[in-house]
Design an enzyme around this catalytic site. Structure first.
Site, PDB file in Angstrom:
ATOM      1  N   ARG A 285       0.812  -1.221   0.000  1.00  9.01           N
ATOM      2  CA  ARG A 285       0.000   0.000   0.000  1.00  9.01           C
ATOM      3  C   ARG A 285       0.847   1.275   0.000  1.00  9.01           C
ATOM      4  O   ARG A 285       0.397   2.331   0.421  1.00  9.01           O
ATOM      5  CB  ARG A 285      -0.979   0.013   1.175  1.00  9.01           C
ATOM      6  CG  ARG A 285      -2.013  -1.094   1.094  1.00  9.01           C
ATOM      7  CD  ARG A 285      -3.108  -0.925   2.138  1.00  9.01           C
ATOM      8  NE  ARG A 285      -4.136  -1.927   1.980  1.00  9.01           N
ATOM      9  CZ  ARG A 285      -4.138  -3.106   2.595  1.00  9.01           C
ATOM     10  NH1 ARG A 285      -3.144  -3.417   3.421  1.00  9.01           N
ATOM     11  NH2 ARG A 285      -5.113  -3.966   2.397  1.00  9.01           N
ATOM     12  N   GLU A 349       9.437  17.131 -25.907  1.00  4.94           N
ATOM     13  CA  GLU A 349       8.768  17.600 -24.689  1.00  4.94           C
ATOM     14  C   GLU A 349       9.334  18.941 -24.231  1.00  4.94           C
ATOM     15  O   GLU A 349       8.615  19.773 -23.680  1.00  4.94           O
ATOM     16  CB  GLU A 349       8.904  16.562 -23.574  1.00  4.94           C
ATOM     17  CG  GLU A 349       8.115  15.281 -23.802  1.00  4.94           C
ATOM     18  CD  GLU A 349       6.624  15.430 -23.553  1.00  4.94           C
ATOM     19  OE1 GLU A 349       6.177  16.527 -23.144  1.00  4.94           O
ATOM     20  OE2 GLU A 349       5.893  14.445 -23.765  1.00  4.94           O
ATOM     21  N   LYS A 387       7.448  22.395 -15.979  1.00  7.71           N
ATOM     22  CA  LYS A 387       6.530  21.356 -15.501  1.00  7.71           C
ATOM     23  C   LYS A 387       6.334  21.448 -13.996  1.00  7.71           C
ATOM     24  O   LYS A 387       5.213  21.264 -13.491  1.00  7.71           O
ATOM     25  CB  LYS A 387       7.035  19.965 -15.886  1.00  7.71           C
ATOM     26  CG  LYS A 387       6.043  18.878 -15.477  1.00  7.71           C
ATOM     27  CD  LYS A 387       6.180  17.590 -16.233  1.00  7.71           C
ATOM     28  CE  LYS A 387       5.046  16.631 -15.846  1.00  7.71           C
ATOM     29  NZ  LYS A 387       5.101  15.354 -16.560  1.00  7.71           N
ATOM     30  N   GLU A 397      -4.219  17.344 -11.893  1.00  6.81           N
ATOM     31  CA  GLU A 397      -4.656  17.511 -13.286  1.00  6.81           C
ATOM     32  C   GLU A 397      -6.144  17.846 -13.388  1.00  6.81           C
ATOM     33  O   GLU A 397      -6.891  17.251 -14.153  1.00  6.81           O
ATOM     34  CB  GLU A 397      -4.353  16.230 -14.074  1.00  6.81           C
ATOM     35  CG  GLU A 397      -4.117  16.489 -15.545  1.00  6.81           C
ATOM     36  CD  GLU A 397      -3.569  15.267 -16.269  1.00  6.81           C
ATOM     37  OE1 GLU A 397      -4.049  14.138 -16.021  1.00  6.81           O
ATOM     38  OE2 GLU A 397      -2.658  15.436 -17.083  1.00  6.81           O
ATOM     39  N   ARG A 401      -3.005  22.156 -15.335  1.00  8.29           N
ATOM     40  CA  ARG A 401      -2.068  21.090 -15.714  1.00  8.29           C
ATOM     41  C   ARG A 401      -2.431  20.464 -17.052  1.00  8.29           C
ATOM     42  O   ARG A 401      -1.583  19.837 -17.709  1.00  8.29           O
ATOM     43  CB  ARG A 401      -2.016  20.021 -14.617  1.00  8.29           C
ATOM     44  CG  ARG A 401      -0.945  18.964 -14.853  1.00  8.29           C
ATOM     45  CD  ARG A 401      -0.741  18.112 -13.610  1.00  8.29           C
ATOM     46  NE  ARG A 401       0.183  17.022 -13.835  1.00  8.29           N
ATOM     47  CZ  ARG A 401       0.623  16.202 -12.898  1.00  8.29           C
ATOM     48  NH1 ARG A 401       0.217  16.364 -11.655  1.00  8.29           N
ATOM     49  NH2 ARG A 401       1.458  15.224 -13.175  1.00  8.29           N
ATOM     50  N   ASN A 405      -0.885  18.576 -21.720  1.00  9.41           N
ATOM     51  CA  ASN A 405      -1.391  17.591 -22.677  1.00  9.41           C
ATOM     52  C   ASN A 405      -1.284  18.064 -24.124  1.00  9.41           C
ATOM     53  O   ASN A 405      -1.635  17.314 -25.039  1.00  9.41           O
ATOM     54  CB  ASN A 405      -2.860  17.255 -22.370  1.00  9.41           C
ATOM     55  CG  ASN A 405      -3.015  16.530 -21.047  1.00  9.41           C
ATOM     56  OD1 ASN A 405      -2.096  15.870 -20.589  1.00  9.41           O
ATOM     57  ND2 ASN A 405      -4.177  16.683 -20.429  1.00  9.41           N
ATOM     58  N   HIS A 408      -0.436  15.720 -26.976  1.00  5.37           N
ATOM     59  CA  HIS A 408      -0.573  14.351 -26.515  1.00  5.37           C
ATOM     60  C   HIS A 408      -1.891  13.692 -26.920  1.00  5.37           C
ATOM     61  O   HIS A 408      -1.960  12.466 -27.004  1.00  5.37           O
ATOM     62  CB  HIS A 408      -0.432  14.297 -24.986  1.00  5.37           C
ATOM     63  CG  HIS A 408       0.980  14.460 -24.525  1.00  5.37           C
ATOM     64  ND1 HIS A 408       1.701  15.610 -24.763  1.00  5.37           N
ATOM     65  CD2 HIS A 408       1.818  13.612 -23.858  1.00  5.37           C
ATOM     66  CE1 HIS A 408       2.921  15.460 -24.252  1.00  5.37           C
ATOM     67  NE2 HIS A 408       3.008  14.277 -23.701  1.00  5.37           N
ATOM     68  N   HIS A 424       7.693   7.888 -27.966  1.00  4.51           N
ATOM     69  CA  HIS A 424       6.696   8.803 -27.403  1.00  4.51           C
ATOM     70  C   HIS A 424       6.922  10.237 -27.882  1.00  4.51           C
ATOM     71  O   HIS A 424       5.984  10.904 -28.329  1.00  4.51           O
ATOM     72  CB  HIS A 424       6.744   8.748 -25.878  1.00  4.51           C
ATOM     73  CG  HIS A 424       5.838   9.723 -25.213  1.00  4.51           C
ATOM     74  ND1 HIS A 424       4.470   9.586 -25.184  1.00  4.51           N
ATOM     75  CD2 HIS A 424       6.114  10.894 -24.555  1.00  4.51           C
ATOM     76  CE1 HIS A 424       3.936  10.608 -24.536  1.00  4.51           C
ATOM     77  NE2 HIS A 424       4.911  11.411 -24.142  1.00  4.51           N
TER      78      HIS A 424
END
Length: 518
Positions: A285, A349, A387, A397, A401, A405, A408, A424
């Site tokens: 966890r 990016e 970022k 998000e 934020r 994207n 993307h 990517h």
């Protein structure tokens, strides 16, 4: 490992104010050395100077400076002559980074006029006494290499210091975590874990490409710091970013004896950090993890923000969790072994970060690869800063934020339909070009923005055209499986100009518009 940040410069350069602001940003202790001296001597500095003389004051300065050796990492504001003594300078250089705040004399005078503090070395005519002191210390002051122009607004000075040092603190999702960009930091990995108070045993997770290059050095650093360490090398590539691979990390963690207080280290690119982070989020966890990115993409994007996960057959990152690392430790030197194609894909990016928030960064990458290579650390720092600032404002998000994207929505669809034969960053480059054209088509941006963006991407050798074999119907279908949709609706982040994007854009008849802009 250097602990402290020392701010140095003449009176009026803003050391104390900037130091307090910087310490707050980085969650560090702030120390005003002059205030420490005053407290220890139970006299103000003018009295010490008048009664006991400047040499005694300098002795007290040395004494208080030495006491910092045993203290937690701090931002330290130094007096304007604190490092004239050779032994003081040597101590500061050995225990921290010295940042010299450089300001014009007119700026210094304006600031000192409103300062109520009495300065014994600036008695009489302020302009004359300050000018004389600056001339006397000219050669000394010029000898400090790490210099920041402190003429402007103090918050901007703080930002420039963080960029120069490559040190940030991302205050989001819990207590926040440090972002460090430093040549050779991989050799200090164990020391950083100790400073963070992280527990053993440690599982070092990497892939079959990176582990042979940097795994042994990482283990050596960890074991030298007292960390019992086991290694796990994963098969490389997006095609292995699966729940089965996550399960292999869980099993390796159990075999290594990891507990909830233990630590997983992700040494590698974005796939490794996503998988190791997700495994850490779900192992017992939640256990600690640290990201040590080895690709441009991971440094400026994948290792930041606490988004972890794996792919499902239906699409990218459909299983995952928001689970931040305890630190992100970035060593730009490892990029020397990065294949050129991976390097260029990661720069996509960086270009994106310039487009959405930092026109200066966009201008820097538009100069081409030679210029980028010559200023790589600074470019990485600016990309990371973009970022970090956005994540801090919107960690989960739900708002701004979404700007991240950009490129993307289409990029992820292109990447999936290519069977991940496209990297990517290559797919994001294609997505940015397509979405910039859509922005122009919708009148969100002025005509010409798309070509400006495309020219920079092409100048870096990145692809900008959707592959001919991918039809618009397939692309839109793939977009609708993306996790970024809400209520079944795909929303876009589209550029308005360099430095600003518009988020949450819903587009009717997207298939037709996509076809028209290809």
């Amino acid at each position: 490992m250097k602990k402290h940040i020392y701010l140095y410069g003449p009176s009026g350069s803003g050391k104390s104010t900037v130091g307090a602001m910087l310490a707050n940003d980085l969650d560090m202790q702030f120390v005003d050395l002059d205030a420490r001296i005053t407290e220890a001597a139970d006299k103000d500095i003018p009295t010490i100077m008048d009664v006991q003389g400047e040499p005694h004051f300098r002795d007290l300065e040395t004494e208080e400076l030495r006491r910092l050796a045993d203290e937690e990492p701090s931002v330290v504001s130094l007096g304007g002559g604190a490092l004239v003594r050779k032994e003081n300078r040597q101590f500061a250089e050995e225990t921290g980074d010295i940042v010299f705040l450089d300001a014009d004399i007119d700026v210094l005078i304006d600031r000192l006029k409103t300062d109520e503090e009495k300065r014994p070395l600036l008695d009489g005519n302020l302009g004359q006494s300050l000018g004389g002191l600056l001339e006397k210390r000219k050669e000394h002051y010029l000898s400090f290499e790490q210099r920041i122009n402190a003429n402007g607004e103090l918050p901007e000075t703080v930002k420039e210091i963080k960029l120069s040092l490559g040190r940030f603190r991302l205050k989001a999702m819990g207590g926040g975590y440090d972002l460090r960009i430093q040549e050779g930091i991989r050799h200090e990995l164990g020391d950083h874990l100790r400073v963070l108070g992280l527990r053993r045993p440690v599982l070092l997770v990497s892939d079959e490409n990176v582990m042979p290059l940097y795994g042994d050095a990482a283990v050596h650093s960890l074991e030298a710091a007292g960390y019992q360490t086991e290694k796990l090398s994963l098969p490389a590539g997006e095609s292995h970013k699966t729940i089965q691979t996550v399960s292999s990390i869980w099993e390796a963690a159990l075999a290594a004896g990891l507990e909830r207080t233990s630590t997983i280290i992700a040494l590698g690119g974005g796939v490794v950090s996503d998988l190791a982070g997700f495994a850490a989020a779900t192992y017992m966890r939640g256990c600690n993890w640290v990201a040590v990115p080895t690709t441009v993409l991971a440094m400026v994007d994948a290792s930041l923000g606490g988004k972890t996960g794996c792919d499902l057959p239906q699409g990218k990152n459909l299983a995952g969790a928001f689970y931040p690392p305890k630190a992100v430790l970035t060593d730009p030197h490892v990029l020397s072994t990065l294949p050129e194609r991976e390097m260029l894909a990661g720069l996509a990016e960086v270009v994106k970060h310039g487009i959405i928030s930092d026109p200066e960064l966009f201008a820097m990458v538009s100069e081409g690869m030679d210029s980028i290579q010559n200023d790589l650390k600074n470019i990485l720092c600016r990309g990371i800063a973009v970022k970090a600032e956005i994540i801090e404002e919107d960690p989960y998000e739900k708002g701004v934020r979404a700007a991240l994207n950009y490129g993307h929505t289409i990029g992820h669809a292109v990447e999936a339909l290519s069977g991940y034969s496209l990297l990517h960053g290559e797919a994001v480059s294609i997505g940015m070009a397509a979405e910039a054209r859509i922005s122009e088509k919708l009148g969100i941006s002025d005509e010409g923005l798309a070509e400006e963006i495309i020219a920079v991407l092409r100048g870096l050798g990145l692809p900008t055209a959707i592959p001919a074999e991918m039809n618009s119907t397939e692309l839109v279908k793939q977009m609708r499986t993306d996790k970024k949709k809400s209520g079944g609706i795909v929303r876009f982040a589209l550029p308005e100009r360099i430095g600003k994007v518009v988020t949450g854009v819903e587009i009717g008849e997207i298939e037709n518009i996509l076809e028209e802009t290809r």
